[in-house]
Design an enzyme around this catalytic site. Structure first.
Site, mmCIF file in Angstrom:
data_model
loop_
_atom_site.group_PDB
_atom_site.id
_atom_site.type_symbol
_atom_site.label_atom_id
_atom_site.label_comp_id
_atom_site.label_asym_id
_atom_site.label_seq_id
_atom_site.Cartn_x
_atom_site.Cartn_y
_atom_site.Cartn_z
ATOM 1 N N GLY A 11 0.838 -1.195 0.000
ATOM 2 C CA GLY A 11 0.000 0.000 0.000
ATOM 3 C C GLY A 11 0.879 1.253 0.000
ATOM 4 C CB ALA A 61 -6.740 -0.322 5.836
ATOM 5 C CB THR A 63 -8.118 2.289 1.660
ATOM 6 O OG1 THR A 63 -7.547 1.674 0.502
ATOM 7 C CG2 THR A 63 -7.216 2.078 2.853
ATOM 8 C CG ASP A 103 -10.042 11.735 8.045
ATOM 9 O OD1 ASP A 103 -9.406 10.708 7.723
ATOM 10 O OD2 ASP A 103 -10.648 12.435 7.215
ATOM 11 C CE1 TYR A 126 -10.947 2.980 5.428
ATOM 12 C CE2 TYR A 126 -11.626 5.180 6.131
ATOM 13 C CZ TYR A 126 -10.627 4.258 5.882
ATOM 14 O OH TYR A 126 -9.317 4.613 6.089
ATOM 15 C CE LYS A 130 -8.871 2.404 8.909
ATOM 16 N NZ LYS A 130 -7.670 1.554 9.025
ATOM 17 C CD1 TRP A 151 -8.568 14.213 4.070
ATOM 18 C CD2 TRP A 151 -7.905 16.149 3.172
ATOM 19 N NE1 TRP A 151 -9.671 15.032 3.974
ATOM 20 C CE2 TRP A 151 -9.291 16.229 3.425
ATOM 21 C CE3 TRP A 151 -7.274 17.248 2.609
ATOM 22 C CZ2 TRP A 151 -10.040 17.362 3.131
ATOM 23 C CZ3 TRP A 151 -8.016 18.391 2.324
ATOM 24 C CH2 TRP A 151 -9.381 18.441 2.578
#
Ligand code: NAP
Length: 318
Positions: A11, A61, A63, A103, A126, A130, A151
């Site tokens: 990743g 993850a 993502t 976030d 998602y 988390k 980000w």
């Protein structure tokens, strides 16, 4: 010797961890999906028991934020159940764990910046995976660092930065949402920060817990980020597309996203002494050279007559 086992080798964060200079005496071993699929919890346990690391860093993850809405089982398995299996195995053999979170655990409706103590209220699957991941790790393993970031980008991966540059190649105008703000974070900086944070926590066997870690600098709207991307790449990209601000409601996507993604990084500075550079500086450095795979077009040399008649040659757009 400190043995470190890293999941998510391929990743953007995994590759940044690989490229990082590791502390003397630390021996990192990277594991990718082909070696251990994170939906196979027995395989996770086998890798950890086989390696018996001093530290695990989970950079893997699920993502695909929009796809998670239609594929929740896989997202839950990879993002919540797999880290839970890692934490349980780590607890059994006395290993510490660094887990990256997001976030997106927050609703995005509070300002100006989220602290570690703010209540989580994710808007999408998602984000929920988390939160579940965080809860499972806290329950199973006291010696953890849960590091929320936001980000994330690397010029060699698929992300907002590369998407902007790609869109700008095919169109003189790009549409960007103007109601999401945050602080962009370079994967290379985060990789350094994770290693540094783990080093501090391991050395003291203290300061375990949840932290926020993003690049520093002013919070920025997605539109401002897009502008900064094109400016930072201007030397080789050869064009500056017009940015058309749009509302998220005009950009339909399967998953809702938080408006405010700004994370307060005070705790990481105070407790761990870890702080990342300004996102503007890092973005300039990251895009000083052409991003791989993007069809960079050099700015053509001005023809002699243009130098005479025009001191301001228009931005080149093919
Ligand atoms: N990207 C962001 O903007 C952002 C923002 C906040 C937090 N984060 C968090 O930061 C961390 C790193 O994200 P990233 O951007 O580096 O992610 P990424 O580039 O999408 O990489 C994720 C890695 O996880 C691996 N993976 C996915 N499913 C797997 C499975 N079933 N078995 C084994 N490996 C699997 C992928 O393997 P393959 O290479 O084989 O697909 C990939 O290497 C994640 O925890 C993410 O949630 C990211």
């Amino acid at each position: 010797m400190t043995k470190v086992l890293i999941f998510g080798a391929r990743g953007q964060l995994g590759r940044a961890l690989k490229a990082n200079a590791w502390p003397r005496g630390w021996v990192p071993t990277f594991v990718h999906r082909g070696q251990c699929d994170l939906t196979d919890f027995a395989a996770i346990r086998a890798v950890i028991w086989g390696h018996k690391p001093d530290l695990i860093i989970n950079a893997a993850a699920y993502t695909a934020v929009d796809k998670a809405e239609s594929e929740p089982d896989v997202a839950w398995a990879v993002n919540a159940l797999a880290p839970a299996a890692m934490a349980e195995a780590a607890a059994a053999i006395g290993t510490a764990l660094v887990q990256v979170s997001s976030d997106y655990v927050f609703s995005g409706s509070l300002g100006p910046a989220w602290t570690e103590d703010d209540i989580t209220r994710p808007l999408n699957i998602y984000g929920k995976t988390k939160v579940a991941c965080e809860l499972a790790i806290r329950a199973a393993l006291p010696r953890h660092l849960i590091v929320r970031t936001a980000w994330l980008y690397d010029p060699s991966a698929e992300n907002f930065v590369v998407a902007m540059l790609r869109q700008g190649l095919s169109s003189a105008r790009v549409s960007v949402v103007n109601d999401q703000f945050g602080r962009p974070t370079a994967a290379s900086n985060l990789a350094w920060g994770l290693i540094r944070a783990a080093k501090v926590a391991l050395a003291a066997d203290d300061h375990w817990g949840t932290y926020h870690l993003t690049n520093e600098g002013p919070a920025v709207m997605r539109t401002g980020f897009a502008e900064a991307i094109f400016k930072a790449a201007a030397g080789w990209y050869g064009r500056i597309p017009a940015i058309e601000p749009i509302s998220s409601s005009n950009y339909p996507s399967a998953a809702l996203r938080p408006a405010n993604s700004v994370l307060d990084t005070t705790k990481a500075k105070a407790a761990l002494g870890v702080s990342l550079p300004s996102w503007e500086d890092t973005l300039r450095l990251s895009l000083a050279r052409p991003a791989p795979g993007l069809n960079a077009r050099p700015i053509p040399a001005l023809p002699p007559f243009a130098r005479i008649f025009s001191s301001r040659w228009p931005v080149y757009a093919a």
